[in-house]
Motif scaffolding. Structure first.
Motif, PDB file in Angstrom:
ATOM      1  N   UNK A  75       4.998  46.530  28.401  1.00  0.00           N
ATOM      2  CA  UNK A  75       5.412  47.242  27.620  1.00  0.00           C
ATOM      3  C   UNK A  75       7.307  47.786  27.758  1.00  0.00           C
ATOM      4  N   UNK A  76       7.714  48.002  28.015  1.00  0.00           N
ATOM      5  CA  UNK A  76       9.072  48.325  28.456  1.00  0.00           C
ATOM      6  C   UNK A  76       9.284  47.288  28.756  1.00  0.00           C
ATOM      7  N   UNK A  77       9.617  46.249  28.827  1.00  0.00           N
ATOM      8  CA  UNK A  77      10.031  44.595  29.163  1.00  0.00           C
ATOM      9  C   UNK A  77       9.466  43.912  27.441  1.00  0.00           C
ATOM     10  N   UNK A  78       9.081  44.042  26.843  1.00  0.00           N
ATOM     11  CA  UNK A  78       8.904  43.580  25.245  1.00  0.00           C
ATOM     12  C   UNK A  78       9.626  44.966  24.388  1.00  0.00           C
ATOM     13  N   UNK A  79      10.208  45.613  24.851  1.00  0.00           N
ATOM     14  CA  UNK A  79      10.474  46.741  24.027  1.00  0.00           C
ATOM     15  C   UNK A  79      11.852  46.072  23.659  1.00  0.00           C
ATOM     16  N   UNK A  80      12.606  45.843  25.745  1.00  0.00           N
ATOM     17  CA  UNK A  80      14.211  46.358  25.891  1.00  0.00           C
ATOM     18  C   UNK A  80      14.211  44.408  25.455  1.00  0.00           C
ATOM     19  N   UNK A 313      -0.800  47.796  17.821  1.00  0.00           N
ATOM     20  CA  UNK A 313       0.247  47.959  18.534  1.00  0.00           C
ATOM     21  C   UNK A 313       0.692  47.604  19.396  1.00  0.00           C
ATOM     22  N   UNK A 314       0.287  46.310  19.947  1.00  0.00           N
ATOM     23  CA  UNK A 314       1.574  45.743  20.998  1.00  0.00           C
ATOM     24  C   UNK A 314       2.288  45.154  19.862  1.00  0.00           C
ATOM     25  N   UNK A 315       1.569  44.819  18.691  1.00  0.00           N
ATOM     26  CA  UNK A 315       2.913  43.964  17.391  1.00  0.00           C
ATOM     27  C   UNK A 315       3.925  45.305  16.581  1.00  0.00           C
ATOM     28  N   UNK A 316       3.486  46.056  17.013  1.00  0.00           N
ATOM     29  CA  UNK A 316       4.376  47.036  16.260  1.00  0.00           C
ATOM     30  C   UNK A 316       5.443  47.315  17.110  1.00  0.00           C
ATOM     31  N   UNK A 317       5.081  47.458  18.364  1.00  0.00           N
ATOM     32  CA  UNK A 317       5.962  46.968  19.027  1.00  0.00           C
ATOM     33  C   UNK A 317       8.020  47.875  19.711  1.00  0.00           C
ATOM     34  N   UNK A 394       2.001  53.749  19.714  1.00  0.00           N
ATOM     35  CA  UNK A 394       2.863  52.576  20.105  1.00  0.00           C
ATOM     36  C   UNK A 394       4.345  52.829  19.114  1.00  0.00           C
ATOM     37  N   UNK A 395       3.996  52.974  18.253  1.00  0.00           N
ATOM     38  CA  UNK A 395       5.503  53.473  16.624  1.00  0.00           C
ATOM     39  C   UNK A 395       6.060  53.901  17.840  1.00  0.00           C
ATOM     40  N   UNK A 396       5.705  55.613  18.204  1.00  0.00           N
ATOM     41  CA  UNK A 396       6.663  56.349  18.702  1.00  0.00           C
ATOM     42  C   UNK A 396       7.424  55.362  20.602  1.00  0.00           C
ATOM     43  N   UNK A 397       6.329  55.093  20.865  1.00  0.00           N
ATOM     44  CA  UNK A 397       7.472  53.925  21.962  1.00  0.00           C
ATOM     45  C   UNK A 397       8.208  52.866  21.673  1.00  0.00           C
ATOM     46  N   UNK A 398       7.695  52.865  20.225  1.00  0.00           N
ATOM     47  CA  UNK A 398       8.634  51.244  19.750  1.00  0.00           C
ATOM     48  C   UNK A 398      10.100  52.339  19.737  1.00  0.00           C
ATOM     49  N   UNK A 403       9.252  60.862  24.994  1.00  0.00           N
ATOM     50  CA  UNK A 403       8.666  62.473  25.250  1.00  0.00           C
ATOM     51  C   UNK A 403       7.722  63.130  24.437  1.00  0.00           C
ATOM     52  N   UNK A 404       8.171  63.098  22.675  1.00  0.00           N
ATOM     53  CA  UNK A 404       7.120  63.889  21.816  1.00  0.00           C
ATOM     54  C   UNK A 404       5.415  63.461  22.211  1.00  0.00           C
ATOM     55  N   UNK A 405       5.328  61.573  22.443  1.00  0.00           N
ATOM     56  CA  UNK A 405       3.961  61.233  22.614  1.00  0.00           C
ATOM     57  C   UNK A 405       3.570  61.917  23.581  1.00  0.00           C
ATOM     58  N   UNK A 406       3.988  62.001  25.232  1.00  0.00           N
ATOM     59  CA  UNK A 406       4.090  62.484  26.231  1.00  0.00           C
ATOM     60  C   UNK A 406       3.329  63.966  25.664  1.00  0.00           C
TER      61      UNK A 406
END
Length: 543
Positions: A75-80, A313-317, A394-398, A403-406
């Motif tokens: 997920x981190x790699x997809x985002x970065x 979720x996966x698509x939105x990140x 997923x939205x908050x990760x993107x 931190x807030x999501x956790x």
């Protein structure tokens, strides 16, 4: 994959197209993963629920180890990768992927070894669970590399390789499960535990096939990727050490957040048996059978519809990460609105539809059981919160608000834990489900409130569409429930064959009612886009 000179696709269209691919992969994989249970459960004979309980408990632990072994890195790699691609720095994204591969291999080996050797402790004292956990540990060796490769493709917003590999992985897994279960239980008349062990080893078999397909796609797209790298800006210089550090920093929140639903399930796994014993007199296997009703039987079916939300979720990140990198506030706001609307449009009718057909669908998969059907009925409604949680996280990760999501997740888990005992005391078997609903509910409410106040998306429009979707879903729920009541005046509730007839008729009614309502009011066109009208014309459908 799209080069930088091509006409960009709008983020809304990308979300729809990406969600369609991921929905295909998730839905068909989940359907395969549910359908196999019909013969498999029957072949287990009297051991069906106990076999399911062993599988459910082992898979909860396996899921946690899998998330740890991948360390949230896919997920981190997809985002970065999406972040650097948005800056036209494709070379950095490619190096990020290659740096992550070595890390994945190392983490896979360590996690698989820990899971294998700690199986006696993780089993909670049930020696039958030890070989099941050890068979799943083998898959932990392979899946991290496969997941990272999927994350790389998702960073390019290319969801087809992920979706197809997911389907192939599940297909190979199901074939191995059914083949070994049939040979052990029907041909050799062997021990059900041996069949359960082989059924869980199937996770590794499926992973091999899924990874091979991804390698094929990567080789096929390699020339396009290299061209994008060649035409990059080459203005961002990042060392390999910095890339690995970036991966780790980004991945830790993914570990915690991707484990969210698993944390709730583990609370049930380790507390249900001792707590229910305080209030009910029953033997060990009887309690395990009760746990199986919601821990695996109902859960396996509702995860079919939760996978719809996971696909979105996966698509939105990566789309949100790209907009965030460009500091495009309007695009971020539009993405949040589109994702939530699409979630409501799909998830509400799906969950209510499953609730309406809970009795016949449970009968088809597990045989007639009034208690099991009522557990599935309640679980279907709770699946809305599980799906919403996946989308909001997923939205908050993107948006790099991990931190807030956790924080919101921890609040939900604490509430779930606090309510577990009183919920089981008052509601017995249904208690864990209600405690989960409360915990997930508070987490989702906090996340929604934060997004409303921070990004100022069009809440009045979202509320109007929610009311419309909810009203049409309730109308569909009533039509399906009424149809089933009429059908069961002539059909037997305990017959699997009659249950199939009931579901086919009920599904046709449900699709027609909901489809007519959303098309007639043009709600579908507003959410899915005007292309839906073109599709209707091609199908010669006039509303």
């Amino acid at each position: 994959m799209q080069n930088k000179n091509s006409q960009p696709t709008s983020s809304h269209e990308s979300l729809i197209r990406g969600s369609a691919w991921m929905t295909f992969g998730s839905i068909f994989s989940r359907i395969l993963g549910a359908i196999y249970i019909i013969p498999w459960y029957a072949w287990m004979g009297d051991h069906g629920n106990v076999a399911n309980a062993l599988t459910a408990k082992s898979y909860n632990i396996y899921s946690l180890f899998l998330i740890i072994s991948t360390a949230g890195i896919p997920g981190a790699v997809a985002k970065q990768v999406a972040h650097y691609n948005a800056l036209n720095e494709y070379g950095v994204g490619k190096r990020l992927f290659k740096s992550g591969l070595g890390l994945m291999v190392l983490l896979g080996i360590i996690s698989a070894a820990v899971m294998y050797f700690l199986a006696p402790i993780l089993s909670g004292g049930d020696l039958r669970q030890v070989p099941v956990l050890q068979s799943l540990a083998i898959a932990v060796l392979i899946i991290p590399v496969m997941s990272l490769t999927r994350g790389f493709f998702q960073g390019y917003n290319n969801m087809a390789p992920s979706a197809l590999s997911q389907f192939v992985e599940q297909l190979a897994r199901v074939i191995w499960m059914l083949l070994t279960a049939f040979i052990i239980m029907q041909v050799q008349h062997g021990d059900f535990l041996d069949a359960v062990v082989q059924s869980n080893l199937a996770a590794a078999i499926g992973a091999v096939f899924g990874l091979l397909l991804l390698v094929y796609f990567y080789k096929k797209k390699q020339a396009d990727i290299n061209e994008l790298v060649l035409n990059s800006n080459h203005e961002v210089e990042v060392s390999t050490k910095s890339l690995l550090g970036e991966i780790v920093r980004q991945s830790i929140p993914f570990i915690i957040l991707d484990s969210g639903i698993t944390f709730f399930q583990l609370i049930d796994q380790y507390t249900f048996h001792p707590l229910i014993k305080l209030f009910v007199v029953a033997d060990y296997d009887r309690i395990e059978s009760w746990y199986a009703l919601f821990g695996l039987n109902a859960n396996k079916l509702i995860m079919i519809i939760v996978s719809l939300a996971t696909a979105m979720a996966v698509t939105s990140i990566p789309l949100l990460a790209g907009a965030h990198a460009r500091r495009n506030t309007r695009d971020i706001r539009d993405q949040i609105e589109s994702t939530l609307e699409l979630f409501l449009f799909v998830m509400l009718p799906s969950s209510m539809g499953m609730a309406a057909i809970a009795q016949p669908i449970y009968t088809i998969f597990y045989g007639y059981d009034a208690t099991g059907a009522s557990v599935l009925y309640l679980s279907a409604f709770i699946s809305i919160l599980l799906g919403l949680f996946a989308v909001l996280v997923a939205i908050m990760q993107g948006l790099s608000e991990n931190g807030l999501a956790i924080k919101y997740l921890v609040i939900g888990i604490l509430l779930k834990f606090a309510l577990q005992l009183p919920a089981i005391y008052f509601f017995k078997l249904y208690g864990p489900l209600l405690a989960t609903a409360a915990g997930m509910g508070i987490t989702c409410w906090l996340a929604l409130y934060h997004m409303k106040t921070s990004y100022h998306y069009n809440q009045p429009r979202l509320e109007r569409r929610f009311i419309g979707i909810a009203a049409f879903s309730l109308l569909m729920f009533g039509a399906v429930s009424g149809t089933l009541k009429l059908l069961y005046l002539w059909l037997s509730e305990t017959s699997r064959f009659h249950a199939v007839i009931a579901i086919v008729v009920a599904l046709v009614v449900g699709v027609l009612v909901y489809g007519f309502c959303v098309l007639k009011t043009e709600l579908a066109q507003k959410i899915l886009g005007e292309k839906i009208n073109g599709l209707l014309r091609k199908l010669h459908i006039r509303i």
